[in-house]
Design a protein around this motif. Structure first.
Motif, PDB file in Angstrom:
ATOM      1  N   ALA A   1       0.836  -1.208   0.000  1.00  0.00           N
ATOM      2  CA  ALA A   1       0.000   0.000   0.000  1.00  0.00           C
ATOM      3  C   ALA A   1       0.868   1.253   0.000  1.00  0.00           C
ATOM      4  N   CYS A   2       1.983   1.226   0.734  1.00  0.00           N
ATOM      5  CA  CYS A   2       2.891   2.377   0.745  1.00  0.00           C
ATOM      6  C   CYS A   2       3.551   2.558  -0.611  1.00  0.00           C
ATOM      7  N   VAL A   3       3.969   1.449  -1.230  1.00  0.00           N
ATOM      8  CA  VAL A   3       4.600   1.536  -2.546  1.00  0.00           C
ATOM      9  C   VAL A   3       3.614   2.086  -3.578  1.00  0.00           C
ATOM     10  N   VAL A   4       2.380   1.592  -3.541  1.00  0.00           N
ATOM     11  CA  VAL A   4       1.354   2.074  -4.476  1.00  0.00           C
ATOM     12  C   VAL A   4       1.092   3.562  -4.265  1.00  0.00           C
ATOM     13  N   TYR A   5       1.018   3.979  -3.005  1.00  0.00           N
ATOM     14  CA  TYR A   5       0.797   5.400  -2.716  1.00  0.00           C
ATOM     15  C   TYR A   5       1.925   6.250  -3.297  1.00  0.00           C
ATOM     16  N   LEU A   6       3.161   5.808  -3.111  1.00  0.00           N
ATOM     17  CA  LEU A   6       4.304   6.556  -3.650  1.00  0.00           C
ATOM     18  C   LEU A   6       4.282   6.562  -5.181  1.00  0.00           C
ATOM     19  N   ALA A   7       3.895   5.421  -5.770  1.00  0.00           N
ATOM     20  CA  ALA A   7       3.821   5.356  -7.233  1.00  0.00           C
ATOM     21  C   ALA A   7       2.763   6.301  -7.784  1.00  0.00           C
ATOM     22  N   GLN A   8       1.728   6.535  -7.000  1.00  0.00           N
ATOM     23  CA  GLN A   8       0.664   7.433  -7.439  1.00  0.00           C
ATOM     24  C   GLN A   8       0.989   8.900  -7.162  1.00  0.00           C
ATOM     25  N   GLN A   9       1.580   9.161  -6.003  1.00  0.00           N
ATOM     26  CA  GLN A   9       1.735  10.539  -5.539  1.00  0.00           C
ATOM     27  C   GLN A   9       3.137  11.126  -5.739  1.00  0.00           C
ATOM     28  N   LYS A  10       4.149  10.285  -5.873  1.00  0.00           N
ATOM     29  CA  LYS A  10       5.532  10.779  -5.987  1.00  0.00           C
ATOM     30  C   LYS A  10       6.182  10.138  -7.204  1.00  0.00           C
ATOM     31  N   GLN A  11       5.733  10.566  -8.374  1.00  0.00           N
ATOM     32  CA  GLN A  11       6.187   9.933  -9.605  1.00  0.00           C
ATOM     33  C   GLN A  11       7.526  10.478 -10.098  1.00  0.00           C
ATOM     34  N   GLU A  12       7.918  11.637  -9.642  1.00  0.00           N
ATOM     35  CA  GLU A  12       9.194  12.220 -10.055  1.00  0.00           C
ATOM     36  C   GLU A  12       9.639  13.230  -9.007  1.00  0.00           C
ATOM     37  N   PRO A  13      10.917  13.583  -8.976  1.00  0.00           N
ATOM     38  CA  PRO A  13      11.399  14.552  -7.986  1.00  0.00           C
ATOM     39  C   PRO A  13      10.694  15.902  -8.111  1.00  0.00           C
TER      40      PRO A  13
END
Length: 298
Positions: free
Chosen positions: A160-172
């Motif tokens: 769930a944390c990885v998915v959240y990061l993939a959705q919300q933090k896609q690039e610097p």
């Protein structure tokens, strides 16, 4: 060759395989809003993300990997990591390989020396302390903390944390070209690994080297014999690394600095696998869990 810090060998396999062949093996990986090819795709695609079906390999001409690390025994300078260095060339010569969710019988594997990646490991004291990899760990921490602070619901669990990061933090947030003068990342790949990959049964356990590995700073795996590499972990080792014209292309017999750095020698059983026990360590715990036990109060 790229300079990488070694995480678990499954993550390293994924990184090297993606760089050379454009697909992953073990983990479920996301990049810029898309789930990447290969890897573990057995779970449903999360909302807001799309499937990436094909990627041009970022580094198809990759022939070797140079690891420059400190000598921390719990992280880098240990028997299990030495074993991975020893078997990497032989193992990668059978790539590309299918993802973890597809069968890959040993008898069907085809070796191609052009696919092999030589792994070279150098220990050096200046790498004790902090580096760019330490700072990278603050990215997911900061992103998740911001989620909690803003009241956005975040399901517990690693995926769930990885998915959240993939959705919300896609690039610097700030492009790398605006960060002159300090190390920074220019892209993010987020990966989730099934915990089954890190059990004792899944990770090869090796014997403690008895040839003074702690006094050596340079390790290279050159074997192309997969059976021998997996069982015995042969290595070329030396007290100090050398980057003369001969050593830089791994022709150690042509070293121009032998009087300074010493001679590279081959150790046939540098990081051998530990002898498998006929009784798995977890067996007593499983028996205890299945036992019909009763506890009575005094």
């Amino acid at each position: 060759p790229p300079i990488l810090y070694p995480p678990t060998h499954q993550a390293r396999e994924d990184i090297d395989h993606f760089l050379k062949h454009g697909t992953f093996i073990h983990g479920e990986w996301f990049h810029r809003g898309q789930r990447m090819p290969g890897g573990d795709r057995r779970l449903p695609l999360p909302g807001g993300l799309t499937e990436k079906t094909e990627v041009d390999p970022p580094f198809p001409e990759m022939k070797g990997v140079l690891e420059v690390t400190d000598g921390a025994p719990t992280q880098f300078d240990n028997k299990d990591n030495l074993h991975q260095t020893a078997e990497w060339r032989a193992k990668s010569s059978y790539w590309p390989r299918p993802s973890v969710s597809e069968p890959w019988p040993r008898e069907t594997r085809q070796r191609a020396d052009s696919s092999s990646i030589i792994r070279r490991h150098i220990k050096t004291e200046p790498h004790h302390g902090k580096g760019s990899c330490d700072a990278a760990t603050s990215v997911p921490t900061t992103c998740i903390r911001a989620s909690v602070g803003s009241g956005v619901p975040l399901d517990p669990g690693a995926r769930a944390c990885v998915v959240y990061l993939a959705q919300q933090k896609q690039e610097p947030s700030l492009p790398k070209h605006l960060k002159a003068g300090w190390e920074a990342h220019d892209d993010y790949y987020w990966g989730f690994f099934n915990p089954d990959l890190f059990t004792q049964a899944a990770v090869p356990e090796c014997k403690n080297p008895g040839w003074g590995s702690k006094s050596h700073q340079h390790f290279v795996g050159l074997s192309l014999d997969l059976d021998r590499a997996e069982q015995d972990g042969p290595l070329h080792v030396s007290k100090s690394p050398c980057n003369c014209n001969g050593c830089i292309v791994l022709k150690f017999e042509a070293c121009e600095m032998k009087q300074v750095v010493g001679t590279v020698r081959r150790i046939a059983e540098a990081a051998p696998l530990a002898r498998a026990s006929s009784r798995p360590q977890i067996a007593p715990l499983l028996e205890f869990a299945q036992a019909d036990l009763w506890c009575y109060p005094r």
